[in-house]
Design a protein around this motif. Structure first.
Motif, mmCIF file in Angstrom:
data_model
loop_
_atom_site.group_PDB
_atom_site.id
_atom_site.type_symbol
_atom_site.label_atom_id
_atom_site.label_comp_id
_atom_site.label_asym_id
_atom_site.label_seq_id
_atom_site.Cartn_x
_atom_site.Cartn_y
_atom_site.Cartn_z
ATOM 1 N N PHE A 134 11.304 8.184 3.813
ATOM 2 C CA PHE A 134 10.701 8.478 2.501
ATOM 3 C C PHE A 134 10.955 7.284 1.594
ATOM 4 O O PHE A 134 12.089 6.816 1.458
ATOM 5 C CB PHE A 134 11.308 9.744 1.899
ATOM 6 N N PHE A 135 9.888 6.787 0.993
ATOM 7 C CA PHE A 135 9.949 5.588 0.160
ATOM 8 C C PHE A 135 9.434 5.916 -1.238
ATOM 9 O O PHE A 135 8.388 6.548 -1.385
ATOM 10 C CB PHE A 135 9.086 4.481 0.792
ATOM 11 N N LYS A 136 10.188 5.485 -2.262
ATOM 12 C CA LYS A 136 9.756 5.717 -3.647
ATOM 13 C C LYS A 136 10.051 4.489 -4.499
ATOM 14 O O LYS A 136 11.213 4.080 -4.623
ATOM 15 C CB LYS A 136 10.452 6.935 -4.252
ATOM 16 N N PRO A 137 9.008 3.892 -5.108
ATOM 17 C CA PRO A 137 9.230 2.773 -6.020
ATOM 18 C C PRO A 137 9.448 3.247 -7.448
ATOM 19 O O PRO A 137 9.054 4.361 -7.823
ATOM 20 C CB PRO A 137 7.919 1.986 -5.909
ATOM 21 N N GLN A 138 10.069 2.402 -8.255
ATOM 22 C CA GLN A 138 10.206 2.696 -9.684
ATOM 23 C C GLN A 138 8.891 2.385 -10.374
ATOM 24 O O GLN A 138 8.344 1.293 -10.197
ATOM 25 C CB GLN A 138 11.327 1.855 -10.296
ATOM 26 N N PRO A 139 8.339 3.300 -11.161
ATOM 27 C CA PRO A 139 7.070 3.024 -11.841
ATOM 28 C C PRO A 139 7.146 1.754 -12.676
ATOM 29 O O PRO A 139 8.075 1.562 -13.457
ATOM 30 C CB PRO A 139 6.868 4.264 -12.725
ATOM 31 N N GLY A 140 6.174 0.882 -12.477
ATOM 32 C CA GLY A 140 6.122 -0.378 -13.212
ATOM 33 C C GLY A 140 6.930 -1.490 -12.584
ATOM 34 O O GLY A 140 6.800 -2.648 -12.981
ATOM 35 N N HIS A 141 7.768 -1.173 -11.609
ATOM 36 C CA HIS A 141 8.591 -2.198 -10.948
ATOM 37 C C HIS A 141 8.630 -1.865 -9.459
ATOM 38 O O HIS A 141 9.594 -1.287 -8.962
ATOM 39 C CB HIS A 141 10.011 -2.218 -11.526
ATOM 40 N N PHE A 142 7.578 -2.254 -8.743
ATOM 41 C CA PHE A 142 7.438 -1.893 -7.342
ATOM 42 C C PHE A 142 8.565 -2.486 -6.500
ATOM 43 O O PHE A 142 8.960 -1.928 -5.475
ATOM 44 C CB PHE A 142 6.085 -2.392 -6.816
ATOM 45 N N GLU A 143 9.116 -3.638 -6.945
ATOM 46 C CA GLU A 143 10.191 -4.274 -6.177
ATOM 47 C C GLU A 143 11.473 -3.455 -6.219
ATOM 48 O O GLU A 143 12.359 -3.641 -5.377
ATOM 49 C CB GLU A 143 10.477 -5.682 -6.713
ATOM 50 N N ARG A 144 11.608 -2.595 -7.220
ATOM 51 C CA ARG A 144 12.772 -1.715 -7.301
ATOM 52 C C ARG A 144 12.409 -0.391 -6.645
ATOM 53 O O ARG A 144 11.541 0.328 -7.128
ATOM 54 C CB ARG A 144 13.183 -1.483 -8.754
ATOM 55 N N ASN A 145 13.039 -0.067 -5.554
ATOM 56 C CA ASN A 145 12.655 1.133 -4.828
ATOM 57 C C ASN A 145 13.840 1.685 -4.056
ATOM 58 O O ASN A 145 14.843 0.997 -3.833
ATOM 59 C CB ASN A 145 11.487 0.833 -3.878
ATOM 60 N N ILE A 146 13.711 2.933 -3.654
ATOM 61 C CA ILE A 146 14.715 3.573 -2.804
ATOM 62 C C ILE A 146 14.012 4.092 -1.558
ATOM 63 O O ILE A 146 12.811 4.408 -1.582
ATOM 64 C CB ILE A 146 15.449 4.723 -3.522
#
Length: 467
Positions: free
Chosen positions: A174-186
């Motif tokens: 499961f992959f989720k990016p931070q809105p507005g900052h795709f490079e920041r993700n979990i």
């Protein structure tokens, strides 16, 4: 053994940014005069529309298109709209994104006002894929099932099954990016991997879970990871040595790791310029499990374009595995060296400590390479298929050993400098897009030590990471 995962290639198809004549209803002469005025004067972006949304949440897109409102002239509007389009495609939730720029209409329209419309086509709720993947001197067939945009904010749920020449695996992520900052993700992962390692007469089955967070800092990409793995080691053949049989059994590893990457290369497969710095640390034992160690390794690569379209490349790898406590390190955690993707002229992972022909890996290693890539003689197929091939001259060297940690650093360096294996040769390199590369080399191994297995003469290699 190490496994590398990466995000799927970004879908970059779609029409180019620009005006669409069918959407402009004004007479031709008026259009020309108004366009001339807009190009010469400041403009104001009054509205930005996104048409075609289904399950995607609008607040996610606000971050990606906000810069369009900052545009001051027509060229700036086109540039920022193109950048916003690339950001929308990068989210991996749209099959197609088109941009329409038009003059503002309505009672509140300004003389220099513009409306920007992004016409998007969302991906289906579920997509399947079938492809082949090249690892380091191994190939595999990959079947995937993906749920893009799972909850409407660019999340991705993926199931993947891989069947390869040496490894079989399946996993759920499961992959989720931070809105507005795709490079920041979990990302959260569950997996089972079964691998065969004939150089060690070893079979390993890993069942694990992991949680990973990635984020940029300055010019670096940082990754923090926790991983819990239940490992089962067994003998691959009846002829396995006693040392391998001793390693057999179950173990539990719980580790925290950190990776930092700076990559300025123009290509990861066959770069012509730029450099790479990769540093990785792993600490096991403090969050549970029965494996306790500190593992450090690094990778450096520098590339420089020379005359006649030739490229000089230098690379250096190194690593250290420190056991914590009285327990010895596991064969599954040690480093391995040799083969067509590291020190050419030696068989795959077939150098260093061994027992009855089974290679046990080492707790310390270094490897360096110097390469000269040139176009093919007489440049056949120049400007086309021939440009995928390069002539390759190389010099490789390195060492793999175990250290006595009761001795000082000076003794450790001396041991790493003793009995250096090295090789040189030439060959042909084929670049397979930006996915992998193939090498066919004639190798001359030197500095061969007792127990090393060599590949004197022609050697074939395929993979994504080469020394």
């Amino acid at each position: 053994t190490q496994t590398y995962h990466s995000l799927d290639p970004l879908p970059m198809q779609g029409p180019e940014l620009g005006f669409q004549a069918d959407d402009i209803e004004a007479p031709e002469t008026e259009q020309e005069s108004k366009q001339e005025i807009l190009e010469n004067k400041d403009v104001v972006v009054q509205r930005v529309h996104v048409d075609g949304l289904g399950r995607t949440k609008e607040d996610l897109l606000t971050y990606e298109i906000a810069d369009v409102f900052q545009a001051k002239n027509l060229i700036d509007v086109m540039r920022r709209s193109h950048e916003a389009r690339q950001k929308l495609l990068r989210l991996g939730i749209f099959r197609k994104v088109e941009v329409v720029i038009d003059t503002s209409r309505g009672t509140d329209a300004l003389p220099n006002g513009l409306d920007v419309t992004f016409e998007v086509t969302e991906l289906r709720r579920m997509t399947g894929s079938y492809n082949t993947m090249v690892g380091n001197n191994e190939g595999s067939m990959v079947l995937g099932l993906k749920l893009p945009n799972t909850f409407g904010r660019a999340e991705k749920l993926t199931f993947q099954f891989s069947y390869g020449t040496k490894e079989t695996s399946y996993g759920l992520s499961f992959f989720k990016p931070q809105p507005g900052h795709f490079e920041r993700n979990i990302s959260l992962n569950m997996y089972k991997v079964t691998g065969q390692f004939p150089w060690s007469s070893l079979r390993e089955t890993d069942r694990g879970i992991s949680a990973e967070m990635s984020f940029p800092v300055w010019k670096t990409n940082q990754t923090l990871k926790w991983e819990g793995v239940w490992r089962e080691l067994g003998c691959l053949a009846r002829t396995a040595s006693f040392a391998i049989r001793e390693e057999s059994g179950h173990s539990l590893k719980s580790s925290l790791s950190h990776a930092m990457v700076i990559d300025t290369r123009n290509s990861s497969i066959l770069p012509k310029k730029g450099g790479l710095l990769k540093i990785h640390q792993e600490l096991a034992g403090y969050t549970g499990g029965d494996a306790s160690f500190l593992k450090e390794d690094f990778e450096i690569q520098l590339n420089k374009t020379l005359f006649w379209d030739s490229v000089l490349s230098a690379s250096l790898w190194g690593g250290l595995l420190l056991p914590i406590g009285d327990k010895q390190t596991s064969i599954a955690d040690r480093f391995y060296l040799g083969g067509p993707t590291s020190i050419r002229g030696f068989s795959m992972y077939s150098m260093g400590p061994q027992s009855e022909g089974d290679y046990l890996g080492g707790e310390a290693y270094w490897a360096g390479g110097l390469h000269l890539y040139t176009p093919l003689p007489f440049r056949p197929g120049k400007g086309g298929f021939g440009d995928l091939f390069r002539t390759h001259f190389f010099l490789n060297a390195g060492n793999l050993c175990n250290l006595n940690y009761g001795e000082g650093p000076q003794a450790h360096l001396k041991k790493l400098a003793e009995c250096i294996r090295w090789s040189y040769g030439l060959g042909i390199v084929l670049r397979l897009g930006n996915i992998a590369r193939l090498e066919l080399n004639y190798c001359i191994p030197m500095g061969v030590q007792s127990g090393d297995r060599i590949c004197d003469g022609v050697q074939f290699g395929a993979g994504i990471r080469f020394l």
